[in-house]
Design an enzyme around this catalytic site. Structure first.
Site, PDB file in Angstrom:
ATOM      1  N   LYS A 162      17.875  37.787  88.059  1.00  0.00           N
ATOM      2  CA  LYS A 162      18.499  37.909  86.732  1.00  0.00           C
ATOM      3  C   LYS A 162      17.662  37.247  85.636  1.00  0.00           C
ATOM      4  CE  LYS A 162      23.352  38.248  88.117  1.00  0.00           C
ATOM      5  NZ  LYS A 162      24.706  37.739  87.879  1.00  0.00           N
ATOM      6  N   GLY A 191      31.042  23.691  85.051  1.00  0.00           N
ATOM      7  CA  GLY A 191      29.767  24.253  85.497  1.00  0.00           C
ATOM      8  C   GLY A 191      28.860  24.558  84.324  1.00  0.00           C
ATOM      9  N   TYR A 240      35.199  34.514  94.352  1.00  0.00           N
ATOM     10  CA  TYR A 240      36.113  35.464  94.996  1.00  0.00           C
ATOM     11  C   TYR A 240      36.046  35.401  96.513  1.00  0.00           C
ATOM     12  CZ  TYR A 240      31.852  38.265  94.527  1.00  0.00           C
ATOM     13  OH  TYR A 240      30.547  38.704  94.539  1.00  0.00           O
ATOM     14  N   THR A 259      20.884  41.140  91.057  1.00  0.00           N
ATOM     15  CA  THR A 259      21.547  39.903  91.448  1.00  0.00           C
ATOM     16  C   THR A 259      20.464  38.908  91.826  1.00  0.00           C
ATOM     17  OG1 THR A 259      23.248  38.970  92.886  1.00  0.00           O
ATOM     18  CG2 THR A 259      21.981  40.786  93.816  1.00  0.00           C
ATOM     19  N   SER A 261      26.288  43.056  99.156  1.00  0.00           N
ATOM     20  CA  SER A 261      26.826  43.279  97.804  1.00  0.00           C
ATOM     21  C   SER A 261      27.979  44.288  97.801  1.00  0.00           C
ATOM     22  CB  SER A 261      25.707  43.803  96.892  1.00  0.00           C
ATOM     23  OG  SER A 261      26.263  44.252  95.674  1.00  0.00           O
ATOM     24  N   ASP A 310      28.077  40.115  82.617  1.00  0.00           N
ATOM     25  CA  ASP A 310      28.875  39.113  83.352  1.00  0.00           C
ATOM     26  C   ASP A 310      29.891  38.419  82.442  1.00  0.00           C
ATOM     27  OD1 ASP A 310      27.821  39.440  85.899  1.00  0.00           O
ATOM     28  OD2 ASP A 310      26.184  38.018  85.555  1.00  0.00           O
ATOM     29  N   GLY A 358      25.710  26.454  85.271  1.00  0.00           N
ATOM     30  CA  GLY A 358      24.701  27.309  85.888  1.00  0.00           C
ATOM     31  C   GLY A 358      24.713  28.698  85.251  1.00  0.00           C
TER      32      GLY A 358
HETATM   33  P1  NAP Z   1      24.434  28.121  89.863  1.00  0.00           P
HETATM   34  O1  NAP Z   1      23.611  28.668  88.755  1.00  0.00           O
HETATM   35  O2  NAP Z   1      23.775  27.621  91.093  1.00  0.00           O
HETATM   36  O3  NAP Z   1      25.351  26.937  89.246  1.00  0.00           O
HETATM   37  C1  NAP Z   1      26.151  26.137  90.102  1.00  0.00           C
HETATM   38  C2  NAP Z   1      27.016  25.203  89.269  1.00  0.00           C
HETATM   39  O4  NAP Z   1      27.877  24.486  90.181  1.00  0.00           O
HETATM   40  C3  NAP Z   1      26.228  24.146  88.496  1.00  0.00           C
HETATM   41  O5  NAP Z   1      26.895  23.872  87.287  1.00  0.00           O
HETATM   42  C4  NAP Z   1      26.288  22.936  89.439  1.00  0.00           C
HETATM   43  O6  NAP Z   1      26.153  21.699  88.773  1.00  0.00           O
HETATM   44  C5  NAP Z   1      27.692  23.076  89.978  1.00  0.00           C
HETATM   45  N1  NAP Z   1      27.841  22.379  91.261  1.00  0.00           N
HETATM   46  C6  NAP Z   1      27.300  22.714  92.444  1.00  0.00           C
HETATM   47  N2  NAP Z   1      27.646  21.826  93.392  1.00  0.00           N
HETATM   48  C7  NAP Z   1      28.422  20.893  92.779  1.00  0.00           C
HETATM   49  C8  NAP Z   1      29.097  19.709  93.217  1.00  0.00           C
HETATM   50  N3  NAP Z   1      29.027  19.309  94.499  1.00  0.00           N
HETATM   51  N4  NAP Z   1      29.811  19.002  92.314  1.00  0.00           N
HETATM   52  C9  NAP Z   1      29.888  19.407  91.022  1.00  0.00           C
HETATM   53  N5  NAP Z   1      29.262  20.516  90.539  1.00  0.00           N
HETATM   54  C10 NAP Z   1      28.553  21.246  91.416  1.00  0.00           C
HETATM   55  O7  NAP Z   1      25.485  29.202  90.385  1.00  0.00           O
HETATM   56  P2  NAP Z   1      26.103  30.436  89.550  1.00  0.00           P
HETATM   57  O8  NAP Z   1      25.289  31.648  89.757  1.00  0.00           O
HETATM   58  O9  NAP Z   1      26.402  29.978  88.182  1.00  0.00           O
HETATM   59  O10 NAP Z   1      27.486  30.688  90.365  1.00  0.00           O
HETATM   60  C11 NAP Z   1      28.550  29.760  90.276  1.00  0.00           C
HETATM   61  C12 NAP Z   1      29.789  30.360  90.942  1.00  0.00           C
HETATM   62  O11 NAP Z   1      30.225  31.504  90.211  1.00  0.00           O
HETATM   63  C13 NAP Z   1      29.532  30.816  92.376  1.00  0.00           C
HETATM   64  O12 NAP Z   1      30.582  30.358  93.186  1.00  0.00           O
HETATM   65  C14 NAP Z   1      29.531  32.317  92.299  1.00  0.00           C
HETATM   66  O13 NAP Z   1      30.096  32.900  93.459  1.00  0.00           O
HETATM   67  C15 NAP Z   1      30.431  32.589  91.112  1.00  0.00           C
HETATM   68  N6  NAP Z   1      30.073  33.850  90.416  1.00  0.00           N
HETATM   69  C16 NAP Z   1      31.019  34.825  90.338  1.00  0.00           C
HETATM   70  C17 NAP Z   1      30.726  36.019  89.694  1.00  0.00           C
HETATM   71  C18 NAP Z   1      31.786  37.092  89.603  1.00  0.00           C
HETATM   72  O14 NAP Z   1      31.480  38.236  89.217  1.00  0.00           O
HETATM   73  N7  NAP Z   1      33.009  36.781  89.909  1.00  0.00           N
HETATM   74  C19 NAP Z   1      29.462  36.235  89.110  1.00  0.00           C
HETATM   75  C20 NAP Z   1      28.512  35.199  89.201  1.00  0.00           C
HETATM   76  C21 NAP Z   1      28.837  34.017  89.878  1.00  0.00           C
HETATM   77  P3  NAP Z   1      24.703  21.042  88.517  1.00  0.00           P
HETATM   78  O15 NAP Z   1      24.154  21.688  87.274  1.00  0.00           O
HETATM   79  O16 NAP Z   1      24.996  19.596  88.345  1.00  0.00           O
HETATM   80  O17 NAP Z   1      23.875  21.336  89.739  1.00  0.00           O
END
Ligand code: NAP
Length: 279
Positions: free
Chosen positions: A64, A125, A222, A60, A13, A100, A127
């Site tokens: 969460k 997305g 990132y 994290t 982290s 967030d 998620g």
């Molecule tokens: P998550 O809850 O696992 O959600 C993943 C999302 O991606 C879902 O909508 C999923 O769709 C979609 N997805 C995954 N594989 C896919 C594919 N092959 N084709 C199309 N859609 C796909 O993950 P999360 O925690 O929301 O994180 C998502 C991203 O945000 C990550 O890359 C993470 O690094 C980033 N993030 C950044 C920060 C920051 O502070 N910058 C904070 C949190 C997260 P389905 O619903 O169809 O599975």
């Protein structure tokens, strides 16, 4: 007073570096450390933290969404998202917050110089990250946020939770993405596509050509610093921003909760970003 970030995995982290730099800049001698807490260990951790001078912690994965029922109270943003990333001990009670979404909106406003108020946004997305960001965009006054997701039912569930009714679910196929991009001045990626370690990539990037004049693309990812999505957007002359400013801004807002006082957010974000650049 001690602060922590908990999770599993958590030792990678960036939060100790970000918070360490901000606390030092404020002249506060407060340790901020990473602690591995496995799924199912939260009740034991909360008891330990209370007995060991932990005044607050960030959470994290995988915690969460497990935290809300274990806390003495949660703020409206965390309640709406159903997830907590910041917890503070106040008058003997653990209180939960979610920074967030507000962190992402601050990043978009400051980093892209775009105010989402009144805008149509295409958000990819549904998620955890998408939910926080979509609800925060709605709260920030976006006129319409199209939540495009591979699993449409997840997008429908997310949109149904917006009390302001500004979120609309949509499919994730190339034709739908292009049609919705054609209404949007901002495109936000909250899927895993393009993230280091994710084996999948966008099928094609033609939807970027449909975005309105002067549009910008924000990718919550990132790692890598420039995803293929951002690279393709940059080559089309669009403004781009990666997920680091979201990470930094959510941390600034978390620190305000830990210290229970407002901070100079821009100055703190600059301190945190400089610390990350030196890593
Ligand atoms: P998550 O809850 O696992 O959600 C993943 C999302 O991606 C879902 O909508 C999923 O769709 C979609 N997805 C995954 N594989 C896919 C594919 N092959 N084709 C199309 N859609 C796909 O993950 P999360 O925690 O929301 O994180 C998502 C991203 O945000 C990550 O890359 C993470 O690094 C980033 N993030 C950044 C920060 C920051 O502070 N910058 C904070 C949190 C997260 P389905 O619903 O169809 O599975």
């Amino acid at each position: 007073m001690k602060l922590q970030v908990i999770g599993d995995p958590v030792l990678h982290s960036k939060s100790p570096v970000i918070h360490g730099a901000m606390l030092a800049a404020l002249g506060l001698d407060v340790p901020y450390t990473a602690q591995v807490v496995r799924r199912g260990e939260l009740p034991r951790y909360l008891a330990w933290a209370r007995d060991n001078g932990v005044a607050g912690f960030n959470a994290t994965m995988p915690h969460k969404e497990d935290l809300p029922p274990l806390l003495g109270g949660i703020d409206p943003a965390a309640k709406a998202v159903g997830a907590v990333n910041t917890v503070c001990l106040r008058e003997g009670k653990w209180l939960g917050f979610n920074t967030d979404g507000a962190g992402a909106v601050a990043a978009i406003k400051n980093g892209l110089e775009i105010d989402p108020a009144g805008m149509t946004v295409a958000l990819l997305g549904a998620g955890g990250a998408a939910k926080a960001v979509a609800l925060a965009l709605s709260q920030a006054g976006a006129e319409r946020v199209w939540v495009c997701n591979r699993t449409l039912s997840r997008a429908q569930e997310l949109c149904a939770q917006d009390p302001l009714g500004r979120l609309s679910p949509a499919a994730f196929d190339p034709a739908t993405l292009s049609a919705l991009a054609g209404q949007s001045r901002l495109l936000v990626n909250c899927t895993n596509l393009g993230m280091e370690g994710c084996p999948h990539q966008f099928e094609d990037f033609r939807f970027l050509d449909a975005l309105l004049e002067g549009a910008a693309v924000f990718d919550a990812i990132y790692h890598p610093a420039e995803t293929e999505l951002l690279s393709q957007a940059r080559r089309r002359g669009l403004k781009t921003l990666n997920g680091l400013p979201m990470l930094v801004n959510q941390a600034v807002l978390a620190l305000e909760h830990f210290l229970n006082r407002p901070l100079d957010r821009k100055a703190m974000a600059a301190v945190a970003a400089a610390a990350l650049n030196q890593m």
